[in-house]
Design an enzyme around this catalytic site. Structure first.
Site, mmCIF file in Angstrom:
data_model
loop_
_atom_site.group_PDB
_atom_site.id
_atom_site.type_symbol
_atom_site.label_atom_id
_atom_site.label_comp_id
_atom_site.label_asym_id
_atom_site.label_seq_id
_atom_site.Cartn_x
_atom_site.Cartn_y
_atom_site.Cartn_z
ATOM 1 C CG ASP A 188 92.765 26.170 2.321
ATOM 2 O OD1 ASP A 188 93.390 25.749 3.314
ATOM 3 O OD2 ASP A 188 91.534 26.358 2.337
ATOM 4 C CG HIS A 189 94.419 28.056 5.964
ATOM 5 N ND1 HIS A 189 93.385 27.466 5.295
ATOM 6 C CD2 HIS A 189 93.851 28.908 6.854
ATOM 7 C CE1 HIS A 189 92.239 27.941 5.766
ATOM 8 N NE2 HIS A 189 92.488 28.814 6.704
ATOM 9 C CG ASP A 202 88.170 27.678 8.152
ATOM 10 O OD1 ASP A 202 89.397 27.846 8.092
ATOM 11 O OD2 ASP A 202 87.337 28.581 7.943
ATOM 12 C CB SER A 240 90.064 31.195 13.911
ATOM 13 O OG SER A 240 90.574 29.920 14.033
ATOM 14 N NE ARG A 292 93.360 30.629 14.302
ATOM 15 C CZ ARG A 292 93.666 31.859 13.892
ATOM 16 N NH1 ARG A 292 94.493 32.612 14.581
ATOM 17 N NH2 ARG A 292 93.162 32.341 12.779
HETATM 18 C C1 MIC Z 1 90.703 32.125 9.681
HETATM 19 O O1 MIC Z 1 90.091 32.632 8.759
HETATM 20 O O2 MIC Z 1 90.982 32.717 10.733
HETATM 21 C C2 MIC Z 1 91.101 30.676 9.553
HETATM 22 C C3 MIC Z 1 92.563 30.632 9.475
HETATM 23 O O3 MIC Z 1 90.589 30.130 8.361
HETATM 24 C C4 MIC Z 1 90.557 29.933 10.766
HETATM 25 C C5 MIC Z 1 91.025 28.562 10.912
HETATM 26 C C6 MIC Z 1 92.419 28.465 11.415
HETATM 27 O O4 MIC Z 1 92.797 29.169 12.335
HETATM 28 O O5 MIC Z 1 93.129 27.627 10.874
HETATM 29 C C7 MIC Z 1 89.059 29.915 10.914
HETATM 30 O O6 MIC Z 1 88.404 30.819 10.472
HETATM 31 O O7 MIC Z 1 88.514 29.006 11.571
HETATM 32 FE FE1 SF4 Z 2 91.182 31.028 4.300
HETATM 33 FE FE2 SF4 Z 2 90.007 31.617 6.640
HETATM 34 FE FE3 SF4 Z 2 90.682 33.530 4.890
HETATM 35 FE FE4 SF4 Z 2 88.715 31.915 4.330
HETATM 36 S S1 SF4 Z 2 88.785 33.350 6.015
HETATM 37 S S2 SF4 Z 2 90.343 32.536 2.931
HETATM 38 S S3 SF4 Z 2 89.426 29.976 5.179
HETATM 39 S S4 SF4 Z 2 92.060 32.158 5.986
#
Ligand code: MIC
Ligand code: SF4
Length: 775
Positions: free
Chosen positions: A113-114, A178, A662, A664
């Site tokens: 999805d990302h 996530d 996040s 990550r």
């Molecule tokens: C986000 O909303 O910042 C993300 C991208 O979904 C991250 C995960 C990521 O960095 O891949 C999150 O919220 O954990």
């Molecule tokens: Fe995707 Fe993170 Fe945004 Fe949710 S907050 S839509 S998981 S990038």
């Protein structure tokens, strides 16, 4: 393996055939509940909150024998399932591949999805996304196939909506790579965001450790009405407690206001609990959950949950006298709550819509809105789309055109398909400039080819997402992003003004008449049921042993991991300062997303974004520090590489709530890969602190916050008592200044004995591997 596209084309035949995933697992969890809750009740010695019930029902060691001290004891848990999204799953699964297991130990899923960019509209963008990311999607698809993991293909939807629609169940415990995994609290779960290394523990059949959270109770009285939406509850809570106010706590919502709202609305509230740093948020099992589970084909889950319904919510004594059971209690009367808009640059900067005119003028925020975006895991349900569409419909019927462009990312193919069938997509398209993007994260994570963003003009956008850190959506540091409910986003899109208050303001229509928008209306659930032609799910192979996962040596996107070097048992001497970060330093500042998402599976390549967004406390620039070996100014990653090449360890210093945002783990792995040995800050965000520990780093905090000020750009650091690294024992840092003077600084840490072993082994994964080898 070839990835097929989830068609976002026109609706054809009704083909929904529901299957309830993992119902046997859910029944097993419920079968244990009565005994475990009664053991917990005797251990704790008083009535239980829902959060405690779920936590105690999931102890790794079985029924509770003693109470665990909130905010203090480390506890081993046994989560029921794991969820991963493509941008974090790559690193999680690269690590899992090293753990030496044939299959995952608990039901797990990965969601593509990302990585899909929003540009012109779903059909083209999705195909382009597949072309661009084929290698990564193929990797994920084959790893999932091999290890027994369900794979949701590109276009299937955003992880947290897909999880809510298919996997979340009241009273369950889940972890996910996530931070918005917490969304599943909308169906009464304790669902927690973690780094990939934590997911590896659970998928490898090991316990998952968490410090027993504190508990915040939010008592919701009254009922949402008019323009006010579930989103406003969390926008308000964020304003009350701030971006770090929930750290280390589970937020439990209760009261008539809670039971009076939809399950997806509850999901929105839990989702943005990540923005106050909460470990997770949850709601007791109620009729809204029954309705949502039934509508998404899970009557079997309702039947099973109903048998133990009393255990799936907090005890009545708790909700009658919350102050006696929660560490903090917040009261919100929904009858009085008004719509809010939060931002810019921080999700906790809350402004009631009625005060926006004054506030925006005082702060000189640009009030012209060019883009309004509805979507993200926070607000992309059927109910959200239906309510936003009602505003558009009303405007069109009154002859009002939209001033701003409207972009929509539906949360899942099931939501999109049903919304299209029911005419909502067509409603949005009544505005010529509307764009329906892929069922994916899109602009929420910087996957947005916004025209003109490179000019870096000062401007404002509004969206229904959760995060609005600088540069996040379009890479432009001057874009002021504001967060609101989908219905408010629609209203602001139509007026083109950030400070438009639909409760009192009027708009001029095509005939020059002044008209007022009607209040939003919508459907909690589709009156004719959900439907979908191809939900985008790919089941894993029964026996994956023959499946080969290939990662090519010259790939720019994927790189097999080389284990980090274990600690040599000696004190660390002669370390240099890589950067002293000032102010907000989120994971977006440490490891930016957007264009860098393409390197999420390649540690060396993605390390080139290490800390490039952090503000250097010396001079205030980003991505510019002094290389102490040459005296020359240089970029952060290049400087780190220079220290590493010279065999000089480096450290990073930071402010409060370092690593907010996040999950990550790249934000921990990159500095580790580039030779940083310690990150020393005033305070950490929970997931990031754990990620540092897991990757074998020292994550430390100043005993005296003001010692932050003692750190100079050209200091040299010695850790003088690392050899005695032990739980609850402070560490000493000698700071030698260039003028020959020195300071001794004391540092706190939260490592327990097993976590110190991670540090000693070089990483938690190294430890798992060595334990597997000797098993
Ligand atoms: C986000 O909303 O910042 C993300 C991208 O979904 C991250 C995960 C990521 O960095 O891949 C999150 O919220 O954990
Ligand atoms: Fe995707 Fe993170 Fe945004 Fe949710 S907050 S839509 S998981 S990038």
């Amino acid at each position: 393996m070839k990835i097929s596209v989830v068609s976002q084309g026109k609706n054809e035949l009704k083909t929904t055939s529901y299957m309830v995933f993992d119902i046997d697992m859910i029944k097993e969890v419920y079968a244990k509940y009565p005994e475990r809750i009664s053991a917990a009740r005797s251990a704790v010695g008083k009535p239980l909150t829902l959060s405690e019930k779920i936590l105690y029902a999931h102890l790794w060691d079985g029924a509770a024998t003693s109470a665990h001290e909130r905010g203090n004891s480390y506890v081993d848990f046994a989560p029921d399932r794991v969820a991963m999204q493509d941008a974090t799953a790559q690193m999680a699964l690269l690590q899992f591949m090293q753990a030496g297991k044939a299959k995952v130990a608990v039901p797990s899923t990965a969601h593509a999805d990302h990585l899909i960019q929003a540009k012109v509209g779903a059909t083209k963008d999705l195909q382009e996304g597949i072309n661009q990311n084929n290698e990564v999607f193929n990797f994920l698809s084959s790893v999932c196939d091999k290890y027994g993991i369900g794979f949701w293909k590109p276009g299937a939807g955003i992880i947290h909506q897909v999880v809510l629609e298919n996997y979340a169940f009241p009273g369950g415990m889940m972890i996910g790579t996530d931070s918005h995994t917490v969304n599943a609290g909308g169906l009464g779960m304790v669902a927690i965001g973690v780094g990939g290394a934590d997911a590896v523990d659970v998928m490898a059949g090991m316990p998952w450790e968490l410090k027993m959270p504190k508990l915040i109770g939010v008592h919701l009285t009254g009922k949402l009405n008019g323009w006010t939406a579930p989103k406003d509850v969390i926008l308000k809570v964020a304003g009350i407690v701030s971006a770090k106010g929930g750290t280390g706590a589970i937020v439990e919502y209760f009261g008539e206001g809670a039971t009076g709202m939809s399950a997806t609305g509850k999901g929105t509230i839990c989702n943005m609990g990540a923005e106050i740093g909460a470990t997770t948020s949850t709601f007791g099992y109620d009729d809204s959950m029954r309705r949502y589970l039934a509508a998404t084909g899970r009557q079997d889950v309702v039947n099973a949950a109903d048998e133990i319904a009393e255990h799936l919510t907090g005890d009545s004594e708790v909700y009658a006298n919350p102050e006696q059971y929660f560490d903090q209690v917040i009261e919100i009367n929904l009858d009085e709550l008004t719509p809010h808009i939060n931002g810019p640059f921080s999700p906790d900067l809350a402004t009631p819509v009625s005060e926006m005119k004054t506030k925006a003028a005082a702060e000189a925020w640009p009030t012209d809105i060019e883009w309004a975006l509805i979507g993200s895991c926070t607000n992309s349900s059927y109910e959200d789309l239906s309510r936003a569409a009602s505003i558009v419909d009303d405007a069109v019927s009154k002859g009002v055109k939209a001033k701003a462009k409207l972009g929509i990312n539906p949360g899942s193919e099931q939501v999109r398909f049903t919304a299209e069938r029911d005419g909502f997509i067509a409603t949005f398209e009544k505005f010529e400039s509307s764009r329906i993007f892929t069922n994916a994260c899109g602009p929420c994570i910087g996957q947005w080819a916004r025209e003109g963003a490179e000019k870096e003009e000062k401007n404002s956008i509004i969206h229904s997402f959760n995060r609005n850190f600088a540069k996040r959506a379009d890479g432009n540091p001057n874009t002021h992003a504001f967060v609101a409910s989908p219905e408010m986003v629609a209203a602001v899109a139509i007026s083109g003004k950030l400070d438009f208050n639909p409760l009192v303001d009027t708009l001029t229509n095509e005939n020059g008449e002044e008209v007022k928008l009607g209040e939003p209306t919508g459907f909690e659930l589709p009156p004719n049921g959900f439907d979908v032609k191809d939900n985008g799910y790919q089941a894993p192979a029964e026996d994956g042993s023959g499946i080969q996962v290939v990662v090519s040596n010259d790939s720019q996107r994927l790189q097999l991991l080389t284990p980090f070097t274990p600690w040599n048992g000696e004190n660390i001497n002669g370390a240099k300062l890589l950067i002293k970060a000032q102010g907000k330093c989120t994971t977006d500042h440490i490891s930016m997303a957007g264009p860098w998402l393409r390197y999420r599976g390649h540690l060396d390549n993605i390390s080139n974004n290490c800390l490039i967004g952090a503000v250097n406390a010396f001079g205030g620039a980003t991505n510019e520090v002094v290389n102490q070996l040459t005296g020359a100014k240089s970029e952060v990653p290049a400087t780190a590489r220079a220290y590493k090449a010279a065999g000089v360890p480096s450290i990073v210093v930071g402010d409060h709530n370092y690593g907010e945002g996040s999950s990550r783990e790249h934000a921990a792995m990159e500095p580790r890969h580039l030779g940083v040995v310690a990150v020393i800050v005033k305070s950490f965000a929970r997931i990031h602190e754990t990620n540092l520990k897991k990757q074998g780093m020292l994550g430390l905090t100043f005993v005296n916050e003001s010692d932050y000020d003692k750190i100079k750009e050209d200091d040299t650091f010695n850790f003088s008592d690392l050899a005695e690294f032990a739980p609850k024992k402070q560490l000493t840092l000698e700071v030698n200044h260039a003028d020959g003077s020195s300071d001794t600084i004391m540092l706190n840490h939260t490592y327990n004995a097993p976590q110190i072993e991670w540090f000693e082994s070089g990483s938690a994964l190294n430890l798992i591997k060595s334990e597997n080898a000797t098993a």
